[in-house]
Design a protein around this motif. Structure first.
Motif, PDB file in Angstrom:
ATOM      1  N   GLN A  15      -8.570  -3.378  10.662  1.00 32.99           N
ATOM      2  CA  GLN A  15      -8.692  -2.330   9.658  1.00 32.99           C
ATOM      3  C   GLN A  15      -7.579  -1.326   9.876  1.00 32.99           C
ATOM      4  O   GLN A  15      -7.410  -0.808  10.981  1.00 32.99           O
ATOM      5  CB  GLN A  15     -10.053  -1.651   9.777  1.00 32.99           C
ATOM      6  CG  GLN A  15     -11.221  -2.562   9.457  1.00 32.99           C
ATOM      7  CD  GLN A  15     -12.542  -1.877   9.744  1.00 32.99           C
ATOM      8  OE1 GLN A  15     -13.000  -1.789  10.881  1.00 32.99           O
ATOM      9  NE2 GLN A  15     -13.169  -1.384   8.701  1.00 32.99           N
ATOM     10  N   MET A  16      -6.843  -1.056   8.803  1.00 37.65           N
ATOM     11  CA  MET A  16      -5.667  -0.199   8.900  1.00 37.65           C
ATOM     12  C   MET A  16      -5.755   0.911   7.860  1.00 37.65           C
ATOM     13  O   MET A  16      -5.221   0.784   6.748  1.00 37.65           O
ATOM     14  CB  MET A  16      -4.386  -1.019   8.690  1.00 37.65           C
ATOM     15  CG  MET A  16      -4.261  -2.214   9.614  1.00 37.65           C
ATOM     16  SD  MET A  16      -2.665  -3.043   9.449  1.00 37.65           S
ATOM     17  CE  MET A  16      -2.761  -3.604   7.754  1.00 37.65           C
ATOM     18  N   PRO A  17      -6.419   2.006   8.199  1.00 37.01           N
ATOM     19  CA  PRO A  17      -6.426   3.155   7.311  1.00 37.01           C
ATOM     20  C   PRO A  17      -5.214   4.047   7.599  1.00 37.01           C
ATOM     21  O   PRO A  17      -4.484   3.820   8.565  1.00 37.01           O
ATOM     22  CB  PRO A  17      -7.728   3.866   7.696  1.00 37.01           C
ATOM     23  CG  PRO A  17      -7.899   3.534   9.145  1.00 37.01           C
ATOM     24  CD  PRO A  17      -7.280   2.174   9.358  1.00 37.01           C
ATOM     25  N   SER A  18      -5.028   5.050   6.788  1.00 35.87           N
ATOM     26  CA  SER A  18      -3.958   6.027   7.016  1.00 35.87           C
ATOM     27  C   SER A  18      -2.616   5.359   7.295  1.00 35.87           C
ATOM     28  O   SER A  18      -1.904   5.712   8.244  1.00 35.87           O
ATOM     29  CB  SER A  18      -4.332   6.945   8.194  1.00 35.87           C
ATOM     30  OG  SER A  18      -5.568   7.569   7.984  1.00 35.87           O
ATOM     31  N   LEU A  19      -2.268   4.405   6.486  1.00 37.39           N
ATOM     32  CA  LEU A  19      -1.030   3.662   6.698  1.00 37.39           C
ATOM     33  C   LEU A  19       0.195   4.550   6.544  1.00 37.39           C
ATOM     34  O   LEU A  19       0.211   5.496   5.741  1.00 37.39           O
ATOM     35  CB  LEU A  19      -0.950   2.494   5.721  1.00 37.39           C
ATOM     36  CG  LEU A  19      -1.840   1.300   6.070  1.00 37.39           C
ATOM     37  CD1 LEU A  19      -2.003   0.376   4.875  1.00 37.39           C
ATOM     38  CD2 LEU A  19      -1.273   0.541   7.262  1.00 37.39           C
ATOM     39  N   GLU A  20       1.215   4.231   7.315  1.00 33.55           N
ATOM     40  CA  GLU A  20       2.487   4.947   7.303  1.00 33.55           C
ATOM     41  C   GLU A  20       3.604   3.945   7.000  1.00 33.55           C
ATOM     42  O   GLU A  20       3.474   2.756   7.292  1.00 33.55           O
ATOM     43  CB  GLU A  20       2.719   5.594   8.676  1.00 33.55           C
ATOM     44  CG  GLU A  20       1.608   6.521   9.100  1.00 33.55           C
ATOM     45  CD  GLU A  20       1.722   6.927  10.570  1.00 33.55           C
ATOM     46  OE1 GLU A  20       2.587   6.363  11.273  1.00 33.55           O
ATOM     47  OE2 GLU A  20       0.938   7.806  10.994  1.00 33.55           O
ATOM     48  N   PRO A  21       4.706   4.427   6.424  1.00 33.03           N
ATOM     49  CA  PRO A  21       5.829   3.506   6.175  1.00 33.03           C
ATOM     50  C   PRO A  21       6.263   2.747   7.431  1.00 33.03           C
ATOM     51  O   PRO A  21       6.713   1.600   7.332  1.00 33.03           O
ATOM     52  CB  PRO A  21       6.914   4.434   5.654  1.00 33.03           C
ATOM     53  CG  PRO A  21       6.163   5.547   4.991  1.00 33.03           C
ATOM     54  CD  PRO A  21       4.947   5.754   5.854  1.00 33.03           C
TER      55      PRO A  21
ATOM     56  N   ALA B  21       0.842  -1.186   0.000  1.00 31.69           N
ATOM     57  CA  ALA B  21       0.000   0.000   0.000  1.00 31.69           C
ATOM     58  C   ALA B  21       0.881   1.242   0.000  1.00 31.69           C
ATOM     59  O   ALA B  21       2.035   1.190   0.442  1.00 31.69           O
ATOM     60  CB  ALA B  21      -0.922   0.015   1.211  1.00 31.69           C
ATOM     61  N   GLN B  22       0.339   2.321  -0.486  1.00 33.99           N
ATOM     62  CA  GLN B  22       1.045   3.592  -0.405  1.00 33.99           C
ATOM     63  C   GLN B  22       0.723   4.272   0.910  1.00 33.99           C
ATOM     64  O   GLN B  22      -0.314   3.992   1.534  1.00 33.99           O
ATOM     65  CB  GLN B  22       0.624   4.495  -1.565  1.00 33.99           C
ATOM     66  CG  GLN B  22       1.108   4.016  -2.924  1.00 33.99           C
ATOM     67  CD  GLN B  22       0.819   5.010  -4.022  1.00 33.99           C
ATOM     68  OE1 GLN B  22      -0.199   5.701  -3.996  1.00 33.99           O
ATOM     69  NE2 GLN B  22       1.715   5.080  -5.009  1.00 33.99           N
ATOM     70  N   ALA B  23       1.587   5.143   1.346  1.00 33.61           N
ATOM     71  CA  ALA B  23       1.325   5.914   2.554  1.00 33.61           C
ATOM     72  C   ALA B  23      -0.002   6.651   2.413  1.00 33.61           C
ATOM     73  O   ALA B  23      -0.288   7.235   1.367  1.00 33.61           O
ATOM     74  CB  ALA B  23       2.454   6.894   2.802  1.00 33.61           C
ATOM     75  N   GLY B  24      -0.814   6.564   3.459  1.00 31.74           N
ATOM     76  CA  GLY B  24      -2.142   7.153   3.421  1.00 31.74           C
ATOM     77  C   GLY B  24      -3.204   6.191   2.951  1.00 31.74           C
ATOM     78  O   GLY B  24      -4.399   6.472   3.077  1.00 31.74           O
ATOM     79  N   GLY B  25      -2.775   5.054   2.412  1.00 26.67           N
ATOM     80  CA  GLY B  25      -3.715   4.047   1.949  1.00 26.67           C
ATOM     81  C   GLY B  25      -4.201   3.170   3.085  1.00 26.67           C
ATOM     82  O   GLY B  25      -3.904   3.423   4.261  1.00 26.67           O
ATOM     83  N   SER B  26      -4.947   2.139   2.725  1.00 27.35           N
ATOM     84  CA  SER B  26      -5.524   1.278   3.752  1.00 27.35           C
ATOM     85  C   SER B  26      -5.472  -0.184   3.340  1.00 27.35           C
ATOM     86  O   SER B  26      -5.446  -0.516   2.150  1.00 27.35           O
ATOM     87  CB  SER B  26      -6.962   1.686   4.035  1.00 27.35           C
ATOM     88  OG  SER B  26      -7.761   1.519   2.878  1.00 27.35           O
TER      89      SER B  26
END
Length: 122
Positions: A81-87, A12-17
């Motif tokens: 559930q993992m929204p707003s993913l970060e590196p 996923a990209q940063a900010g993705g979920s």
């Protein structure tokens, strides 16, 4: 012996979920507390979240307010559930189960899945 199978990891990209799922294979554990842990390269396996059989939740400070753990007792499944993913969320995520109440210490969990990789790009 409770065997757990995780799914839903990926890139996923940063900010993705992403949403992770975990379900038992074979023997079920309907009254188990279920937890999610993660292990980044070169680091110790750390607590992420846990939920007991009546739905009480605990979260690590690093994900509190961002990730949500839930469960479907009819399916004996647990979700993250993992929204707003970060590196910094990049890790192998493990599902775990224990009889009794929730615990944040990994040594309290006798049953583990094989893990699913989550990679978050900047």
């Amino acid at each position: 012996q409770v065997q757990l199978v995780e799914s839903g990891g990926g890139l996923a990209q940063a900010g993705g979920s992403l949403t992770l799922s975990c379900a038992p294979s074979g023997r079920t554990c309907g009254d188990c507390a279920m937890g999610w842990f993660r292990q980044a390269p070169g680091k110790e396996r750390e607590f992420v979240a846990t939920i007991d059989w009546i739905g009480r939740r605990l979260y690590a400070d690093s994900v509190k307010g961002r990730f949500t753990i839930s469960r479907d007792n009819a399916k004996n499944a647990v979700y993250l559930q993992m929204p707003s993913l970060e590196p910094e969320d990049t890790a192998v995520y493990y599902c775990a189960a224990r009889y009794g109440g929730s615990r944040s210490e990994k040594t309290e969990y006798p049953f583990w899945g094989q893990g699913t990789q989550v990679t978050v790009s900047a």
